[in-house]
Write a protein that holds these residues in place. Structure first.
Motif, PDB file in Angstrom:
ATOM      1  N   ARG A 120       0.715  -1.267  -0.032  1.00  0.00           N
ATOM      2  CA  ARG A 120      -0.017   0.106  -0.049  1.00  0.00           C
ATOM      3  C   ARG A 120       0.886   1.254  -0.155  1.00  0.00           C
ATOM      4  O   ARG A 120       0.239   2.328  -0.498  1.00  0.00           O
ATOM      5  N   SER A 121       1.961   1.087   0.398  1.00  0.00           N
ATOM      6  CA  SER A 121       2.962   2.349   0.319  1.00  0.00           C
ATOM      7  C   SER A 121       4.301   1.903  -0.203  1.00  0.00           C
ATOM      8  O   SER A 121       4.907   0.573   0.355  1.00  0.00           O
ATOM      9  N   ARG A 122       5.178   2.660  -0.685  1.00  0.00           N
ATOM     10  CA  ARG A 122       6.468   2.117  -1.099  1.00  0.00           C
ATOM     11  C   ARG A 122       7.522   2.367   0.033  1.00  0.00           C
ATOM     12  O   ARG A 122       7.462   2.961   1.111  1.00  0.00           O
ATOM     13  N   HIS A 123       8.665   1.304  -0.254  1.00  0.00           N
ATOM     14  CA  HIS A 123       9.730   1.305   0.755  1.00  0.00           C
ATOM     15  C   HIS A 123      10.854   1.722   0.166  1.00  0.00           C
ATOM     16  O   HIS A 123      11.629   0.800  -0.595  1.00  0.00           O
ATOM     17  N   ALA A 124      11.374   2.954   0.002  1.00  0.00           N
ATOM     18  CA  ALA A 124      12.527   3.192  -0.759  1.00  0.00           C
ATOM     19  C   ALA A 124      13.892   2.530  -0.272  1.00  0.00           C
ATOM     20  O   ALA A 124      14.661   2.282  -0.848  1.00  0.00           O
ATOM     21  N   ALA A 125      14.000   2.456   1.047  1.00  0.00           N
ATOM     22  CA  ALA A 125      15.096   1.593   1.883  1.00  0.00           C
ATOM     23  C   ALA A 125      15.202  -0.039   1.257  1.00  0.00           C
ATOM     24  O   ALA A 125      16.310  -0.362   0.816  1.00  0.00           O
ATOM     25  N   VAL A 126      14.120  -0.290   0.961  1.00  0.00           N
ATOM     26  CA  VAL A 126      14.035  -1.919   0.677  1.00  0.00           C
ATOM     27  C   VAL A 126      14.205  -2.000  -1.049  1.00  0.00           C
ATOM     28  O   VAL A 126      14.912  -2.623  -1.434  1.00  0.00           O
ATOM     29  N   GLU A 127      13.722  -0.736  -1.518  1.00  0.00           N
ATOM     30  CA  GLU A 127      14.043  -0.777  -3.132  1.00  0.00           C
ATOM     31  C   GLU A 127      15.543  -0.718  -3.117  1.00  0.00           C
ATOM     32  O   GLU A 127      16.059  -0.877  -4.187  1.00  0.00           O
ATOM     33  N   ASP A 128      16.070   0.193  -2.461  1.00  0.00           N
ATOM     34  CA  ASP A 128      17.482   0.679  -2.857  1.00  0.00           C
ATOM     35  C   ASP A 128      18.243  -0.755  -2.078  1.00  0.00           C
ATOM     36  O   ASP A 128      19.349  -1.297  -2.825  1.00  0.00           O
ATOM     37  N   GLU A 129      17.977  -1.485  -1.197  1.00  0.00           N
ATOM     38  CA  GLU A 129      18.565  -2.499  -0.787  1.00  0.00           C
ATOM     39  C   GLU A 129      18.743  -3.737  -1.607  1.00  0.00           C
ATOM     40  O   GLU A 129      19.680  -4.662  -1.757  1.00  0.00           O
ATOM     41  N   LEU A 130      17.501  -4.097  -2.018  1.00  0.00           N
ATOM     42  CA  LEU A 130      17.241  -5.393  -3.041  1.00  0.00           C
ATOM     43  C   LEU A 130      17.239  -5.087  -4.391  1.00  0.00           C
ATOM     44  O   LEU A 130      17.088  -5.706  -5.102  1.00  0.00           O
ATOM     45  N   GLY A 131      17.180  -3.685  -4.878  1.00  0.00           N
ATOM     46  CA  GLY A 131      16.757  -3.556  -6.073  1.00  0.00           C
ATOM     47  C   GLY A 131      15.389  -4.037  -6.625  1.00  0.00           C
ATOM     48  O   GLY A 131      15.210  -4.413  -7.913  1.00  0.00           O
ATOM     49  N   ALA A 132      14.595  -3.849  -5.504  1.00  0.00           N
ATOM     50  CA  ALA A 132      13.391  -4.226  -5.866  1.00  0.00           C
ATOM     51  C   ALA A 132      12.526  -3.271  -6.548  1.00  0.00           C
ATOM     52  O   ALA A 132      12.620  -1.796  -6.190  1.00  0.00           O
ATOM     53  N   GLU A 133      11.490  -3.540  -7.182  1.00  0.00           N
ATOM     54  CA  GLU A 133      10.802  -2.520  -7.963  1.00  0.00           C
ATOM     55  C   GLU A 133       9.272  -2.761  -7.451  1.00  0.00           C
ATOM     56  O   GLU A 133       8.864  -3.676  -7.445  1.00  0.00           O
ATOM     57  N   TRP A 134       8.539  -1.435  -7.299  1.00  0.00           N
ATOM     58  CA  TRP A 134       7.274  -1.539  -6.867  1.00  0.00           C
ATOM     59  C   TRP A 134       6.309  -1.648  -8.093  1.00  0.00           C
ATOM     60  O   TRP A 134       6.765  -1.082  -9.164  1.00  0.00           O
ATOM     61  N   ARG A 135       5.413  -2.626  -8.088  1.00  0.00           N
ATOM     62  CA  ARG A 135       4.446  -2.604  -9.165  1.00  0.00           C
ATOM     63  C   ARG A 135       3.175  -2.658  -8.672  1.00  0.00           C
ATOM     64  O   ARG A 135       2.807  -3.114  -7.471  1.00  0.00           O
ATOM     65  N   THR A 136       2.084  -2.517  -9.691  1.00  0.00           N
ATOM     66  CA  THR A 136       0.585  -2.738  -9.174  1.00  0.00           C
ATOM     67  C   THR A 136       0.589  -4.204  -9.111  1.00  0.00           C
ATOM     68  O   THR A 136       1.290  -4.938  -9.466  1.00  0.00           O
ATOM     69  N   LEU A 137      -0.659  -4.514  -8.496  1.00  0.00           N
ATOM     70  CA  LEU A 137      -0.943  -5.791  -8.132  1.00  0.00           C
ATOM     71  C   LEU A 137      -0.955  -6.655  -9.349  1.00  0.00           C
ATOM     72  O   LEU A 137      -0.313  -7.844  -9.815  1.00  0.00           O
ATOM     73  N   ASP A 138      -1.757  -6.061 -10.360  1.00  0.00           N
ATOM     74  CA  ASP A 138      -1.776  -6.874 -11.619  1.00  0.00           C
ATOM     75  C   ASP A 138      -0.615  -6.917 -12.394  1.00  0.00           C
ATOM     76  O   ASP A 138      -0.247  -8.220 -12.988  1.00  0.00           O
ATOM     77  N   ASP A 139       0.079  -5.972 -12.377  1.00  0.00           N
ATOM     78  CA  ASP A 139       1.537  -6.128 -13.118  1.00  0.00           C
ATOM     79  C   ASP A 139       2.474  -6.961 -12.474  1.00  0.00           C
ATOM     80  O   ASP A 139       3.163  -7.819 -13.015  1.00  0.00           O
ATOM     81  N   LEU A 140       2.358  -7.050 -11.160  1.00  0.00           N
ATOM     82  CA  LEU A 140       3.275  -8.020 -10.354  1.00  0.00           C
ATOM     83  C   LEU A 140       2.796  -9.571 -10.716  1.00  0.00           C
ATOM     84  O   LEU A 140       3.748 -10.192 -10.904  1.00  0.00           O
ATOM     85  N   LEU A 141       1.273  -9.645 -10.850  1.00  0.00           N
ATOM     86  CA  LEU A 141       1.022 -10.938 -10.947  1.00  0.00           C
ATOM     87  C   LEU A 141       1.432 -11.443 -12.321  1.00  0.00           C
ATOM     88  O   LEU A 141       1.680 -12.694 -12.809  1.00  0.00           O
ATOM     89  N   ASP A 142       1.411 -10.625 -13.366  1.00  0.00           N
ATOM     90  CA  ASP A 142       1.753 -10.917 -14.753  1.00  0.00           C
ATOM     91  C   ASP A 142       3.346 -11.103 -14.828  1.00  0.00           C
ATOM     92  O   ASP A 142       3.595 -12.049 -15.717  1.00  0.00           O
TER      93      ASP A 142
END
Length: 324
Positions: free
Chosen positions: A179-201
């Motif tokens: 429901r909210s983005r986590h910049a620290a996790v994105e930086d640490e893991l190179g993780a990308e926030w996606r919409t739920l539909d996009d994530l499932l695809d």
């Protein structure tokens, strides 16, 4: 000075029970079956100042006559067994046990991912039943976990711990929906926030760690499983209620998705006649996410600390916040 009365309905190690006895008059219901319906338990609630336990629903109906209740200390990180709005209305403090079970529960998620991907339970049962009579052929192959794409739904403490295992242990690409983005996790893991539909695809593995709330109840239904596709493995370590279970069963039976690894279910214990207990492409565990000796002791110790501090009028180590 008269000691406050607390209800205990969780078995504690002797040292932890002794700590409770030092501070309170303890009414022990830890061996009482069908606790919500037990007359003695309901009568004890009327005078109790605190309760300590887990897995027992405590809502408006159960607590209406608990006139002295000040604090509930739950031996869990999830608090879906409690009517949180009612507790706020009454001014009853709710405590829980985050952090101490994070790593163990993340281990469980990876156990399910590996077991479902490599068909470990299914093939181990063949060995046990004496059915391993020839070399493993293509019909028994699983799929790799390393180097695949992991989509995490719910990027809290546990989601982040799963992401670290995936990224640094298995060289997986990690994306998440929250429901909210986590910049620290994105930086640490190179993780990308996606919409739920996009994530499932996108994901090869979808791992669910969200808490159960009105916004997440039934979050995964037929449309979501259809979007995942026939190569996706679905992992749920959150709560059974976030999944439309008949839709999941249909998706597994029809091979709409490849497999599922499940530690939680709509009804627990899982009924023996549930298809989830017999489908070959399901790894079903009896809600063992935090079930190690070390973690359960740490959870109970934190719950005892929470109750002692709360009933002394001090801030407990892990008071639940609606923002959690």
């Amino acid at each position: 000075m008269t000691r406050k009365t607390v209800i205990l309905y969780n078995r504690l190690a002797p040292t932890l029970r002794a700590r409770l006895d030092e501070h309170f008059h303890v009414l022990d219901f830890s061996d009482t079956p069908n606790l919500p319906r037990d007359p003695a338990f309901r009568a004890a609630l009327e005078d109790a100042h605190g309760v300590l336990g887990a897995s027992v629903p405590l809502g408006r109906a159960e607590l209406a006559h608990a006139r002295n209740l000040e604090a509930i200390s739950s031996v869990s990180v999830g608090v879906d067994k409690y009517d949180r709005d009612y507790l706020v209305e009454r001014g009853i403090m709710l405590c829980h046990t985050p952090d101490v079970l994070t790593e163990t529960t993340a281990d469980t998620a990876f156990l399910l991912m590996l077991a479902a991907a490599r068909r470990a339970v299914e093939l181990a049962m063949r060995v046990r039943n004496g059915e391993w009579t020839a070399s493993v052929g293509e019909a028994d192959f699983g799929v790799d976990v390393h180097g695949k794409r992991l989509g995490i739904v719910g990027m809290g403490r546990i989601g982040a711990a799963i992401g670290r295992r995936a990224r640094f242990g298995f060289n997986m690409d990690v994306a998440y929906h929250n429901r909210s983005r986590h910049a620290a996790v994105e930086d640490e893991l190179g993780a990308e926030w996606r919409t739920l539909d996009d994530l499932l695809d996108w994901a090869d593995f979808v791992c669910v760690t969200v808490p159960l709330a009105e916004a997440t109840r039934g979050l995964f239904g037929a449309a979501e499983f259809q979007r995942m596709g026939p190569e996706t493995i679905f992992i749920n370590i959150s709560r059974g209620g976030v999944v439309d279970e008949p839709a999941l069963i249909a998706a597994l039976e029809n091979h709409t998705i490849r497999a599922a690894g499940l530690d939680v279910f709509t009804t627990e214990p899982l009924p023996g006649d549930s298809p989830l207990a017999r489908l070959a492409n399901v790894v079903a565990l009896p809600h063992i996410g935090s079930a190690t000796h070390e973690t359960r002791h740490a959870m109970a110790a934190l719950a005892v600390d929470n109750l002692i501090e709360a009933l002394a009028g001090r801030e407990p180590p892990a008071r639940y916040s609606m923002a959690d």
